[in-house]
Design a protein around this motif. Structure first.
Motif, short mmCIF file in Angstrom:
data_model
loop_
_atom_site.label_atom_id
_atom_site.label_comp_id
_atom_site.label_asym_id
_atom_site.label_seq_id
_atom_site.Cartn_x
_atom_site.Cartn_y
_atom_site.Cartn_z
N GLY A 169 0.81 -1.21 0.00
CA GLY A 169 0.00 0.00 0.00
C GLY A 169 0.84 1.26 0.00
O GLY A 169 2.07 1.23 -0.11
N TRP A 170 0.15 2.35 0.12
CA TRP A 170 0.78 3.67 0.18
C TRP A 170 1.61 3.79 1.46
O TRP A 170 1.31 3.20 2.48
N ASP A 171 2.66 4.59 1.44
CA ASP A 171 3.43 4.94 2.64
C ASP A 171 4.12 3.74 3.28
O ASP A 171 4.25 3.67 4.51
N GLN A 172 4.54 2.74 2.46
CA GLN A 172 5.31 1.63 2.99
C GLN A 172 4.50 0.71 3.92
O GLN A 172 5.04 0.14 4.88
N TYR A 173 3.22 0.57 3.65
CA TYR A 173 2.40 -0.39 4.38
C TYR A 173 2.30 -1.67 3.54
O TYR A 173 1.97 -1.61 2.35
N VAL A 174 2.59 -2.81 4.16
CA VAL A 174 2.52 -4.09 3.47
C VAL A 174 1.49 -4.97 4.19
O VAL A 174 1.49 -5.04 5.43
N TYR A 175 0.63 -5.62 3.41
CA TYR A 175 -0.43 -6.46 3.98
C TYR A 175 -0.19 -7.89 3.53
O TYR A 175 -0.09 -8.18 2.33
N VAL A 176 -0.07 -8.80 4.51
CA VAL A 176 0.15 -10.21 4.23
C VAL A 176 -1.03 -11.00 4.77
O VAL A 176 -1.42 -10.83 5.94
N SER A 177 -1.61 -11.84 3.93
CA SER A 177 -2.74 -12.68 4.34
C SER A 177 -2.33 -14.14 4.16
O SER A 177 -1.67 -14.50 3.18
N SER A 178 -2.74 -14.98 5.10
CA SER A 178 -2.39 -16.40 5.04
C SER A 178 -3.54 -17.22 5.59
O SER A 178 -4.35 -16.75 6.37
N ASP A 179 -3.58 -18.48 5.17
CA ASP A 179 -4.58 -19.38 5.73
C ASP A 179 -4.06 -20.05 7.00
O ASP A 179 -4.73 -20.92 7.57
N LYS A 180 -2.85 -19.64 7.45
CA LYS A 180 -2.27 -20.15 8.69
C LYS A 180 -1.89 -18.97 9.59
O LYS A 180 -1.61 -17.87 9.08
N PRO A 181 -1.81 -19.17 10.90
CA PRO A 181 -1.48 -18.04 11.79
C PRO A 181 -0.04 -17.55 11.66
O PRO A 181 0.26 -16.41 11.98
N CYS A 182 0.88 -18.41 11.21
CA CYS A 182 2.26 -18.00 10.92
C CYS A 182 2.95 -17.37 12.14
O CYS A 182 3.56 -16.29 12.04
N GLU A 183 2.88 -18.03 13.29
CA GLU A 183 3.46 -17.47 14.51
C GLU A 183 4.96 -17.26 14.37
O GLU A 183 5.50 -16.24 14.84
N SER A 184 5.66 -18.19 13.74
CA SER A 184 7.11 -18.03 13.58
C SER A 184 7.45 -16.82 12.72
O SER A 184 8.42 -16.10 13.01
#
Length: 541
Positions: A169-184
């Motif tokens: 996105g604008w201003d160095q915002y990154v959005y990551v979506s996953s079907d797993k919680p990805c705790e690590s």
């Protein structure tokens, strides 16, 4: 004058860019969740930023000291490492490019504008492989994210259906979506000095709930048949292939080149069909507006079709550049003022239309969508709009003009449609045919009426008296019903008199009464056979 994205026939038209205009820190989680209500997206969504959440005011706006532009160094590297960690935690090894976008006529990012599209080294100059639905490796995907972080003139969604997505996105915002919680991956992201925050959805998810008016037209066999017919009728001559949002190339079409052009089109490209360019280039140049930008399209001496955005300050340079052009056209940038013939989007090889973007629909596209709802034998209601001098009746059936040929107006013989219908009359009719190629619908009024001719089968063998209506070399026609539009039968010259008849007018005239016997009724050919001789024999001497 500048042609963005080098190539044979590239052009840029002002359109809404895929990322929103508003800085992402002004888009809160509530707005993000509203963009994809009801859509299928991975459930674990994180906003990853270099901005400490503690450095926000009561409205959620960032008030810290971090620059919103890329540092091209450690912070940028941290973003890429974080995305790679989420991809590894999700278990994916590739990404799919969705809705790729090239920067438009204006520059909306925070970093200085660059020349070209910023994808050099990742894709060829013609951007082969950078299209909707194209699969790329994680390494190429990370380089695309780098280009987007730097606002390098290109944007896309990177996704794995139902499992993973990355949006910049604008201003160095990154959005990551996953079907797993990805705790690590979350822990690793924090260790990199970034701040992951859980959201309900990314504000850059495809808005699958919003449906633009009309139906998206696929470039299916009906489309290509329509295009071939239009070329043959000299309506269409140019096919614009928008291979990436905001960048396109144009192809000249003939009946001989259509198949070659079709075979080379980019998967999921937007297609727009245009009429031919004007061979009077001087007239096109003279008609350019006094102010404001336009898209100037021209064909050079080698047959290459090119376009550029120009305004009144660049007309002298344009005149010099197109001095040897074969043909040209000037198109307004406003979508509503551009008038292509029809549009479509390339489906995948299995015929399924998976591209989510839409074209600007034309009247022909709306007609196509309406025609898809019709079928033979369907009953429709409409209003007579025109009775043409050549006898065809035109009927408005919900915004589409269908036609009724004279033979389909009535079972009885009529001389003109006005004998049956009037302009403004409401009618019900049956659909005889839906021609998707010529975009025509044929209707029949008589299909909803009872055919009176079979009643005469019951009268075969009977003698009736009718009126002679026409004389022809092979006999006379006699109206055997006492009404103006009554059915007529034919008395052959051999059935007209006991003596040989050289010409019917020697024994009878139009308007004379004549006793005839009904010999037979042919419903298929709509003919009734009569005999005057047999009527006389029936009556006796």
């Amino acid at each position: 004058m500048a042609i963005v994205v080098g190539g044979k026939a590239d052009r840029v038209v002002m359109r809404r860019p895929s990322p929103p205009y508003a800085p992402d820190h002004e888009i809160d989680a509530e707005r993000a969740s509203s963009t994809t209500s009801g859509s299928s997206v991975p459930p674990f969504v994180y906003r990853i930023t270099k901005y400490d959440p503690a450095d926000r005011d009561e409205h959620g706006s960032y008030i810290g000291v971090e620059e919103s532009t890329s540092d091209h160094g450690p912070v940028e590297s941290a973003y890429l490492q974080a995305v790679a960690a989420f991809a590894a935690a999700t278990g994916i090894d590739h990404l799919t490019i969705r809705e790729p976008h090239i920067a438009g006529y204006g520059h909306f990012g925070l970093e200085p504008a660059i020349e070209g599209h910023g994808l050099d080294g990742l894709f060829p100059p013609d951007l082969s492989g950078f299209h909707d639905g194209a699969e790329v490796s994680i390494s190429i995907g990370l380089e695309l994210i780098r280009a987007m972080l730097r606002d390098n003139g290109a944007w896309c969604r990177l996704e794995v259906e139902d499992a993973f997505a990355v949006h910049v996105g604008w201003d160095q915002y990154v959005y990551v979506s996953s079907d797993k919680p990805c705790e690590s991956a979350l822990a690793h992201t924090r260790a990199l000095g970034l701040f992951p925050e859980r959201l309900q959805a990314s504000p850059h998810d495809a808005d699958t709930d919003y449906v633009e008016p009309g139906e998206q037209r696929p470039a299916d066999e009906y489309f290509w048949a329509r295009l071939r017919w239009s070329i043959g009728m000299r309506h269409a001559a140019i096919l614009e292939e928008e291979y990436v949002d905001n960048a396109s190339r144009r192809h000249r079409l003939t009946e001989n080149t259509l198949d070659v052009v079709r075979a080379g089109l980019t998967p999921r490209a937007k297609l727009t069909v245009w009429p031919d360019l004007s061979p009077d280039v001087e007239a096109v140049l003279a008609a350019l507006p006094d102010e404001g930008p336009v898209e100037f399209v021209w064909e050079d001496g080698n047959g290459a079709i090119t376009s550029t955005i120009v305004d009144e300050t660049e007309y002298p340079a344009l005149n010099a550049q197109v001095r040897s052009a074969r043909a040209a056209a000037a198109l307004p940038l406003d979508i509503d003022s551009r008038h292509p013939l029809f549009t479509a989007v390339m489906p995948d090889s299995d015929g399924v239309l998976r591209a989510r973007w839409r074209t600007e629909q034309t009247p022909s596209d709306r007609d196509w969508a309406f025609l898809k709802t019709l079928r033979r034998g369907q009953i429709v209601n409409g209003v007579v709009t025109v009775i043409a001098s050549f006898g065809v009746t035109f009927v408005d059936i919900g915004g589409f003009i269908a036609m009724i040929n004279i033979p389909e107006l009535s079972w009885r013989q009529i001389s003109h449609p006005s004998d049956v219908v009037t302009v403004g009359q409401e009618v019900s009719a049956e659909i005889l045919d839906v021609d998707m190629v010529r975009e025509r619908v044929a209707l029949s009024l008589k299909a909803l009426q009872e055919d009176p001719m079979p009643l005469f089968i019951q009268q075969v063998g009977q003698v009736v008296t009718g009126v002679v209506t026409r004389l022809v070399p092979f006999g006379v026609f006699v109206r055997i019903e006492d009404r103006e539009d009554g059915f007529e039968g034919l008395v052959d010259t051999t059935e007209l008199s006991r003596e040989s008849v050289a010409s019917p007018e020697h024994v009878i005239q139009v308007g004379d009464p004549l006793a005839v016997k009904i010999l037979g009724v042919d419903l298929t050919r709509r003919r009734i056979a009569l005999s005057h001789l047999q009527a006389l024999a029936h009556e006796g001497p």
